[in-house]
Design a protein around this motif. Structure first.
Motif, PDB file in Angstrom:
ATOM      1  N   HIS A 172       0.831  -1.199   0.000  1.00  0.00           N
ATOM      2  CA  HIS A 172       0.000   0.000   0.000  1.00  0.00           C
ATOM      3  C   HIS A 172       0.872   1.259   0.000  1.00  0.00           C
ATOM      4  O   HIS A 172       0.698   2.154  -0.827  1.00  0.00           O
ATOM      5  CB  HIS A 172      -0.902  -0.057   1.243  1.00  0.00           C
ATOM      6  CG  HIS A 172      -1.708   1.155   1.504  1.00  0.00           C
ATOM      7  ND1 HIS A 172      -2.893   1.406   0.879  1.00  0.00           N
ATOM      8  CD2 HIS A 172      -1.496   2.189   2.356  1.00  0.00           C
ATOM      9  CE1 HIS A 172      -3.388   2.544   1.327  1.00  0.00           C
ATOM     10  NE2 HIS A 172      -2.559   3.030   2.225  1.00  0.00           N
ATOM     11  N   ARG A 173       1.843   1.313   0.889  1.00  0.00           N
ATOM     12  CA  ARG A 173       2.733   2.475   0.966  1.00  0.00           C
ATOM     13  C   ARG A 173       3.599   2.610  -0.282  1.00  0.00           C
ATOM     14  O   ARG A 173       3.861   3.717  -0.754  1.00  0.00           O
ATOM     15  CB  ARG A 173       3.602   2.398   2.209  1.00  0.00           C
ATOM     16  CG  ARG A 173       2.813   2.742   3.472  1.00  0.00           C
ATOM     17  CD  ARG A 173       3.714   2.885   4.651  1.00  0.00           C
ATOM     18  NE  ARG A 173       4.369   1.596   4.882  1.00  0.00           N
ATOM     19  CZ  ARG A 173       5.149   1.334   5.888  1.00  0.00           C
ATOM     20  NH1 ARG A 173       5.423   2.257   6.764  1.00  0.00           N
ATOM     21  NH2 ARG A 173       5.687   0.142   6.043  1.00  0.00           N
ATOM     22  N   ARG A 218      -8.333   6.150  -5.020  1.00  0.00           N
ATOM     23  CA  ARG A 218      -8.854   4.796  -5.254  1.00  0.00           C
ATOM     24  C   ARG A 218      -8.269   4.182  -6.521  1.00  0.00           C
ATOM     25  O   ARG A 218      -8.034   2.978  -6.557  1.00  0.00           O
ATOM     26  CB  ARG A 218     -10.375   4.828  -5.347  1.00  0.00           C
ATOM     27  CG  ARG A 218     -11.028   5.157  -4.025  1.00  0.00           C
ATOM     28  CD  ARG A 218     -12.509   5.069  -4.129  1.00  0.00           C
ATOM     29  NE  ARG A 218     -13.118   5.202  -2.813  1.00  0.00           N
ATOM     30  CZ  ARG A 218     -14.401   5.353  -2.627  1.00  0.00           C
ATOM     31  NH1 ARG A 218     -15.230   5.366  -3.660  1.00  0.00           N
ATOM     32  NH2 ARG A 218     -14.881   5.477  -1.418  1.00  0.00           N
ATOM     33  N   THR A 219      -8.086   4.994  -7.567  1.00  0.00           N
ATOM     34  CA  THR A 219      -7.447   4.489  -8.787  1.00  0.00           C
ATOM     35  C   THR A 219      -6.526   5.562  -9.352  1.00  0.00           C
ATOM     36  O   THR A 219      -6.766   6.764  -9.197  1.00  0.00           O
ATOM     37  CB  THR A 219      -8.460   4.092  -9.888  1.00  0.00           C
ATOM     38  OG1 THR A 219      -9.195   5.242 -10.307  1.00  0.00           O
ATOM     39  CG2 THR A 219      -9.405   3.005  -9.427  1.00  0.00           C
ATOM     40  N   PHE A 256      -6.786   0.781  -5.517  1.00  0.00           N
ATOM     41  CA  PHE A 256      -6.642   0.537  -4.091  1.00  0.00           C
ATOM     42  C   PHE A 256      -7.984   0.066  -3.556  1.00  0.00           C
ATOM     43  O   PHE A 256      -8.959   0.802  -3.592  1.00  0.00           O
ATOM     44  CB  PHE A 256      -6.187   1.810  -3.369  1.00  0.00           C
ATOM     45  CG  PHE A 256      -4.833   2.254  -3.809  1.00  0.00           C
ATOM     46  CD1 PHE A 256      -3.703   1.822  -3.144  1.00  0.00           C
ATOM     47  CD2 PHE A 256      -4.678   3.095  -4.901  1.00  0.00           C
ATOM     48  CE1 PHE A 256      -2.436   2.227  -3.562  1.00  0.00           C
ATOM     49  CE2 PHE A 256      -3.422   3.497  -5.317  1.00  0.00           C
ATOM     50  CZ  PHE A 256      -2.298   3.058  -4.650  1.00  0.00           C
ATOM     51  N   GLU A 257      -8.017  -1.181  -3.107  1.00  0.00           N
ATOM     52  CA  GLU A 257      -9.243  -1.763  -2.570  1.00  0.00           C
ATOM     53  C   GLU A 257      -9.430  -1.321  -1.138  1.00  0.00           C
ATOM     54  O   GLU A 257      -8.476  -1.270  -0.364  1.00  0.00           O
ATOM     55  CB  GLU A 257      -9.164  -3.299  -2.599  1.00  0.00           C
ATOM     56  CG  GLU A 257      -9.098  -3.882  -3.983  1.00  0.00           C
ATOM     57  CD  GLU A 257     -10.380  -3.697  -4.773  1.00  0.00           C
ATOM     58  OE1 GLU A 257     -11.472  -3.700  -4.166  1.00  0.00           O
ATOM     59  OE2 GLU A 257     -10.283  -3.538  -5.994  1.00  0.00           O
ATOM     60  N   LYS A 283      -5.944  -2.063   9.562  1.00  0.00           N
ATOM     61  CA  LYS A 283      -6.004  -3.055   8.487  1.00  0.00           C
ATOM     62  C   LYS A 283      -5.534  -2.392   7.196  1.00  0.00           C
ATOM     63  O   LYS A 283      -6.047  -1.347   6.828  1.00  0.00           O
ATOM     64  CB  LYS A 283      -7.435  -3.559   8.332  1.00  0.00           C
ATOM     65  CG  LYS A 283      -7.581  -4.580   7.232  1.00  0.00           C
ATOM     66  CD  LYS A 283      -8.996  -5.102   7.197  1.00  0.00           C
ATOM     67  CE  LYS A 283      -9.237  -6.028   6.038  1.00  0.00           C
ATOM     68  NZ  LYS A 283      -8.478  -7.207   5.998  1.00  0.00           N
ATOM     69  N   PRO A 284      -4.568  -2.963   6.496  1.00  0.00           N
ATOM     70  CA  PRO A 284      -4.071  -2.325   5.269  1.00  0.00           C
ATOM     71  C   PRO A 284      -5.053  -2.482   4.121  1.00  0.00           C
ATOM     72  O   PRO A 284      -5.848  -3.406   4.096  1.00  0.00           O
ATOM     73  CB  PRO A 284      -2.777  -3.079   4.968  1.00  0.00           C
ATOM     74  CG  PRO A 284      -2.985  -4.406   5.573  1.00  0.00           C
ATOM     75  CD  PRO A 284      -3.810  -4.178   6.807  1.00  0.00           C
ATOM     76  N   HIS A 285      -4.996  -1.553   3.213  1.00  0.00           N
ATOM     77  CA  HIS A 285      -5.786  -1.638   1.991  1.00  0.00           C
ATOM     78  C   HIS A 285      -4.944  -2.346   0.946  1.00  0.00           C
ATOM     79  O   HIS A 285      -3.747  -2.138   0.859  1.00  0.00           O
ATOM     80  CB  HIS A 285      -6.151  -0.237   1.498  1.00  0.00           C
ATOM     81  CG  HIS A 285      -6.944   0.535   2.509  1.00  0.00           C
ATOM     82  ND1 HIS A 285      -8.300   0.479   2.569  1.00  0.00           N
ATOM     83  CD2 HIS A 285      -6.552   1.352   3.512  1.00  0.00           C
ATOM     84  CE1 HIS A 285      -8.716   1.237   3.564  1.00  0.00           C
ATOM     85  NE2 HIS A 285      -7.668   1.779   4.140  1.00  0.00           N
ATOM     86  N   GLU A 286      -5.578  -3.179   0.138  1.00  0.00           N
ATOM     87  CA  GLU A 286      -4.848  -3.907  -0.897  1.00  0.00           C
ATOM     88  C   GLU A 286      -4.707  -3.027  -2.134  1.00  0.00           C
ATOM     89  O   GLU A 286      -5.543  -2.186  -2.403  1.00  0.00           O
ATOM     90  CB  GLU A 286      -5.607  -5.181  -1.254  1.00  0.00           C
ATOM     91  CG  GLU A 286      -5.718  -6.148  -0.089  1.00  0.00           C
ATOM     92  CD  GLU A 286      -6.592  -7.330  -0.407  1.00  0.00           C
ATOM     93  OE1 GLU A 286      -6.807  -7.613  -1.595  1.00  0.00           O
ATOM     94  OE2 GLU A 286      -7.063  -7.958   0.535  1.00  0.00           O
TER      95      GLU A 286
END
Length: 151
Positions: free
Chosen positions: A12-13, A101-102, A114-115, A137-140
């Protein structure tokens, strides 16, 4: 509790860092060749700053295009700001990287999505309310199909 490597958060980062690097290069040198970006972001995210009329029109999500006309592109560690033209009306936007998000550059068929797992996050927030040190919780992140943006 056993320590583990949080690959989801690291990815994510890294993806956000990639967007930051690309936008900083564009801020410094302009858009090269046919490159241009479709950037979709969550307009409800804290730190997003857009005109009230834009927020009324896009109450949840907005896609902007950085291509022919843009000014004042400034990139920070947390996000970017840019002035875009909406019907001959220049409007400044502030977009945190965490709201994105995209990110798509159709000229080279590159895209990221980014989910988010809002429902899962809400359930976990209820369970973790008493534990302030609980990890987020990380975003995928994943590559986006460019067919979504083709006309």
């Amino acid at each position: 509790m056993a320590r583990s490597i949080d690959y989801g958060n690291l990815m994510h980062r890294a993806m956000r860092g990639l967007i930051q690097s690309v936008l900083q290069d564009v801020a410094d040198h302009g858009l090269p060749g046919n490159h241009h970006f479709f950037i979709t972001f969550d307009t409800r995210h804290p730190g997003v700053a857009i005109a009230d009329w834009l927020h009324a029109r896009y109450p949840e999500e907005m896609t902007v295009v950085i291509q022919h006309w843009f000014e004042n592109l400034e990139v920070t560690d947390d996000g970017f700001s840019v002035t875009l033209n909406f019907g001959n009306s220049p409007e400044p936007l502030v977009i945190p990287f965490d709201s994105v998000r995209t990110f798509v550059d159709p000229s080279v068929e590159f895209g990221l999505r980014f989910e988010t797992h809002d429902e899962e996050d809400d359930e976990e927030d209820d369970e973790d309310e008493a534990d302030e040190a609980a990890p987020e919780k990380p975003h995928e992140a994943e590559v986006v199909s460019l067919d979504k943006f083709r006309k």
